[in-house]
Design a protein around this motif. Structure first.
Motif, PDB file in Angstrom:
ATOM      1  N   ASP A   1       0.821  -1.219   0.000  1.00 21.09           N
ATOM      2  CA  ASP A   1       0.000   0.000   0.000  1.00 21.09           C
ATOM      3  C   ASP A   1       0.852   1.264   0.000  1.00 21.09           C
ATOM      4  O   ASP A   1       0.315   2.376  -0.042  1.00 21.09           O
ATOM      5  CB  ASP A   1      -0.930  -0.002   1.217  1.00 21.09           C
ATOM      6  CG  ASP A   1      -0.167   0.034   2.520  1.00 21.09           C
ATOM      7  OD1 ASP A   1       1.042  -0.301   2.536  1.00 21.09           O
ATOM      8  OD2 ASP A   1      -0.768   0.397   3.539  1.00 21.09           O
ATOM      9  N   ARG A   2       2.209   1.098   0.028  1.00 20.42           N
ATOM     10  CA  ARG A   2       3.148   2.224  -0.055  1.00 20.42           C
ATOM     11  C   ARG A   2       2.790   3.285   0.996  1.00 20.42           C
ATOM     12  O   ARG A   2       2.614   4.455   0.700  1.00 20.42           O
ATOM     13  CB  ARG A   2       3.141   2.809  -1.466  1.00 20.42           C
ATOM     14  CG  ARG A   2       3.551   1.790  -2.516  1.00 20.42           C
ATOM     15  CD  ARG A   2       3.240   2.270  -3.921  1.00 20.42           C
ATOM     16  NE  ARG A   2       3.939   3.523  -4.238  1.00 20.42           N
ATOM     17  CZ  ARG A   2       3.724   4.216  -5.354  1.00 20.42           C
ATOM     18  NH1 ARG A   2       2.828   3.797  -6.226  1.00 20.42           N
ATOM     19  NH2 ARG A   2       4.390   5.333  -5.574  1.00 20.42           N
ATOM     20  N   ASP A   3       2.684   2.769   2.246  1.00 21.28           N
ATOM     21  CA  ASP A   3       2.400   3.646   3.391  1.00 21.28           C
ATOM     22  C   ASP A   3       1.102   4.429   3.202  1.00 21.28           C
ATOM     23  O   ASP A   3       1.005   5.611   3.541  1.00 21.28           O
ATOM     24  CB  ASP A   3       3.557   4.618   3.645  1.00 21.28           C
ATOM     25  CG  ASP A   3       4.820   3.900   4.086  1.00 21.28           C
ATOM     26  OD1 ASP A   3       4.690   2.882   4.804  1.00 21.28           O
ATOM     27  OD2 ASP A   3       5.913   4.342   3.700  1.00 21.28           O
ATOM     28  N   GLY A   4       0.118   3.779   2.652  1.00 22.13           N
ATOM     29  CA  GLY A   4      -1.195   4.391   2.525  1.00 22.13           C
ATOM     30  C   GLY A   4      -1.436   5.132   1.232  1.00 22.13           C
ATOM     31  O   GLY A   4      -2.551   5.630   0.992  1.00 22.13           O
ATOM     32  N   GLU A   5      -0.416   5.233   0.354  1.00 18.78           N
ATOM     33  CA  GLU A   5      -0.604   5.950  -0.907  1.00 18.78           C
ATOM     34  C   GLU A   5      -1.492   5.177  -1.883  1.00 18.78           C
ATOM     35  O   GLU A   5      -2.135   5.762  -2.736  1.00 18.78           O
ATOM     36  CB  GLU A   5       0.752   6.218  -1.561  1.00 18.78           C
ATOM     37  CG  GLU A   5       1.625   7.198  -0.777  1.00 18.78           C
ATOM     38  CD  GLU A   5       2.941   7.469  -1.484  1.00 18.78           C
ATOM     39  OE1 GLU A   5       3.056   7.089  -2.675  1.00 18.78           O
ATOM     40  OE2 GLU A   5       3.842   8.042  -0.860  1.00 18.78           O
ATOM     41  N   ARG A   6      -1.482   3.850  -1.769  1.00 15.80           N
ATOM     42  CA  ARG A   6      -2.299   3.018  -2.661  1.00 15.80           C
ATOM     43  C   ARG A   6      -3.410   2.370  -1.829  1.00 15.80           C
ATOM     44  O   ARG A   6      -3.183   1.852  -0.736  1.00 15.80           O
ATOM     45  CB  ARG A   6      -1.443   1.931  -3.307  1.00 15.80           C
ATOM     46  CG  ARG A   6      -2.273   0.909  -4.074  1.00 15.80           C
ATOM     47  CD  ARG A   6      -1.452  -0.267  -4.552  1.00 15.80           C
ATOM     48  NE  ARG A   6      -0.423   0.171  -5.487  1.00 15.80           N
ATOM     49  CZ  ARG A   6       0.409  -0.645  -6.118  1.00 15.80           C
ATOM     50  NH1 ARG A   6       0.321  -1.930  -5.903  1.00 15.80           N
ATOM     51  NH2 ARG A   6       1.318  -0.180  -6.928  1.00 15.80           N
ATOM     52  N   PHE A   7      -4.599   2.379  -2.375  1.00 17.78           N
ATOM     53  CA  PHE A   7      -5.712   1.731  -1.685  1.00 17.78           C
ATOM     54  C   PHE A   7      -5.616   0.227  -1.859  1.00 17.78           C
ATOM     55  O   PHE A   7      -5.458  -0.287  -2.974  1.00 17.78           O
ATOM     56  CB  PHE A   7      -7.059   2.215  -2.241  1.00 17.78           C
ATOM     57  CG  PHE A   7      -8.238   1.516  -1.626  1.00 17.78           C
ATOM     58  CD1 PHE A   7      -8.777   1.967  -0.428  1.00 17.78           C
ATOM     59  CD2 PHE A   7      -8.796   0.399  -2.244  1.00 17.78           C
ATOM     60  CE1 PHE A   7      -9.861   1.315   0.149  1.00 17.78           C
ATOM     61  CE2 PHE A   7      -9.883  -0.257  -1.673  1.00 17.78           C
ATOM     62  CZ  PHE A   7     -10.410   0.205  -0.473  1.00 17.78           C
ATOM     63  N   ILE A   8      -5.719  -0.505  -0.760  1.00 20.37           N
ATOM     64  CA  ILE A   8      -5.848  -1.958  -0.779  1.00 20.37           C
ATOM     65  C   ILE A   8      -7.035  -2.323   0.109  1.00 20.37           C
ATOM     66  O   ILE A   8      -7.086  -1.954   1.284  1.00 20.37           O
ATOM     67  CB  ILE A   8      -4.572  -2.666  -0.278  1.00 20.37           C
ATOM     68  CG1 ILE A   8      -3.397  -2.390  -1.223  1.00 20.37           C
ATOM     69  CG2 ILE A   8      -4.815  -4.173  -0.176  1.00 20.37           C
ATOM     70  CD1 ILE A   8      -2.101  -3.045  -0.776  1.00 20.37           C
ATOM     71  N   GLY A   9      -7.997  -3.025  -0.434  1.00 23.17           N
ATOM     72  CA  GLY A   9      -9.166  -3.434   0.327  1.00 23.17           C
ATOM     73  C   GLY A   9      -9.872  -4.584  -0.356  1.00 23.17           C
ATOM     74  O   GLY A   9      -9.417  -5.107  -1.378  1.00 23.17           O
TER      75      GLY A   9
END
Length: 484
Positions: free
Chosen positions: A456-464
């Motif tokens: 998720d690159r420290d929250g930069e990319r959404f993963i869900g």
């Protein structure tokens, strides 16, 4: 659809009526005089021995014809058939195990055959539950099974208990029978059935089947002497390890093999009279309670693996476990009928596999949201984490199959190329990653691991994940999906 359901109900009703007529015909034929080999043979009711005036044989005439092939087998004989005729056998479960077991016990002439099941017939049952039919989809399983069995052997007594076995009704139902077959598919049922058999001194034939394997064991035989289910399995399996046929799958002949073996073990117990409470019928027609004590035989569990070169093997089991909660291991049991009815919670004892809650609400999207993302062709990746056999059957267009087993087996520090086919090239740097599974549990596990691995690159990319999985997708987006 209403017309189809109406026709199905009509067909089921007509089949039930037809089976009843066949039973009446068989009874009428058994009572009418018949001419055979130039002499008059009059067959009457069971009360006079079945042969009319002057009939001197312990079985009815039609029974000699129906069961002759098994009675001439060595160590079976007339006494074995009399024991079977006098027996009352209960099958808990009228599904994959219960259908073949019931068919062979009915065919063998068990005097009274009882079936307990609270479920209705579904189309997904039919590839393995051979007593049911397409026309009887929606009918209670016990009623469907009895309709089938009456066509096979209308001369014996059937009892249909259209309910699930519970701690509250177990004594009332099981006490009516001499021998019990556990044909269920969940630990909660197995412990309950074993406990009530111990308390009521009933021998138990227990079997299970899953995917391509099965197991079989005879318990509490002779009553009070042999081990019970708790002796063999003192602790239930972890709830997360209990996977039903709906998720793990089952090959029809595998469960059929185990059900047939259950019937065979039951017949062995009945023919040998290996139950001191079984009534034995002598050749002169009188009955007696079997009082002599039977020796306790070495208990073995039969294991069946359909895909192995040697499909059958037997594992030697220990006998009664000292201090067993149910049977006491010979030292007296702590379990009572009152406690079973009022205090025991089998669901709690076996644990409840609660839904996974690893993601926050903002880390999950609905099927409607994902459908809009896909329709607008936004850049993203959809990972389907079901096993490949499920994925091959049906999937959401554009999804990439990465089975959950790869996530759980990935070693710390291993490259993502080992996890996702084609490596990280299938993951655009800024594209969100959505994960989907069957009902929304494994997808959360996979999404959480991807975050832990830093994708998720420290929250930069959404993963869900997609909330509700393919079940929700079928219900809310694409009804044509052949959801398995």
């Amino acid at each position: 659809m209403d017309k189809i359901e109406h026709l199905k109900r009509e067909i089921a009703q007509r089949e039930a009526e037809l089976q009843d007529l066949r039973k009446q015909l068989a009874e009428a034929e058994a009572e009418k005089p018949s001419v055979e080999n130039g002499r008059d043979n009059t067959t009457t009711s069971q009360s006079d021995g079945g042969g009319g005036e002057g009939w001197k044989w312990p079985l009815e005439e039609h029974e000699y014809e129906r069961y002759s092939r098994q009675m001439i087998v060595p160590d079976f004989g007339l006494q074995g058939q009399l024991n079977i005729k006098n027996a009352k056998v209960l099958l808990v479960g009228a599904g994959g195990l219960g259908c073949p077991a019931a068919a062979y016990l009915a065919g063998a002439g068990v005097g009274t055959l009882g079936l307990v099941d609270g479920d209705a017939v579904e189309v997904s049952n039919l590839h393995r539950q051979v007593a049911h039919s397409t026309a009887r989809v929606g009918m209670m399983k016990v009623d469907s099974a009895v309709a089938y069995l009456q066509g096979l052997n209308p001369t014996i007594t059937y009892r249909a208990h259209a309910t699930h076995l519970t701690p509250q009704n177990a004594e009332e139902i099981v006490s009516q029978y001499d021998l019990v077959l556990d044909c269920t598919d969940h630990p909660t049922s197995r412990y309950l059935i074993s406990d009530i058999c111990v308390l009521l001194s009933k021998p138990l034939v227990s079997a299970s089947a899953f995917q391509t394997s099965g197991q079989l064991i005879v318990l509490n035989s002779p009553p009070g002497k042999g081990p019970c289910y708790r002796c063999v399995f003192p602790k239930p399996p972890p709830p997360e390890s209990v996977i039903g046929c709906g998720e793990g799958g089952i090959v029809g002949p595998v469960v059929g093999v185990m059900g047939v073996l259950q019937a065979l073990e039951a017949m062995k117990l009945l023919v040998r009279g290996d139950h001191r409470r079984l009534k034995k019928t002598r050749a002169d027609g009188t009955t007696t309670e079997e009082e002599e004590e039977k020796d306790v035989k070495q208990v073995g569990m039969l294991l069946f693996s359909a895909m192995a070169d040697v499909p059958f093997r037997t594992v030697r089991m220990r006998g009664k476990r000292k201090g067993c909660f149910a049977c006491g291991g010979g030292d007296g049991s702590a379990l009572t009928l009152t406690e079973l009815k009022t205090s025991l919670d089998y669901v709690q004892f076996c644990g409840v596999n609660t839904p996974v809650k690893l993601l926050r609400p903002e880390e999950r999207i609905s099927v409607a949201e994902y459908e809009r993302i896909a329709r607008e062709k936004r850049a993203h990746v959809l990972l389907d984490v079901r096993e490949k056999e499920h994925f091959e059957l049906c999937s959401i267009p554009g999804s990439v199959n990465v089975p959950i087993s790869r996530f759980t087996a990935r070693r710390e520090g291993a490259e993502l190329e080992d996890l996702i086919p084609g490596g990280v090239a299938v993951l655009p740097p800024d594209a969100p990653i959505y994960v989907v599974c069957r009902v929304g549990n494994d997808s959360q596990i996979a999404a959480r691991k991807l975050k832990d691995w830093g994708l998720d690159r420290d929250g930069e990319r959404f993963i869900g994940d997609v909330f509700g999985g393919l079940r929700a997708w079928k219900d809310g987006v694409d009804p044509s999906l052949p959801f398995i």
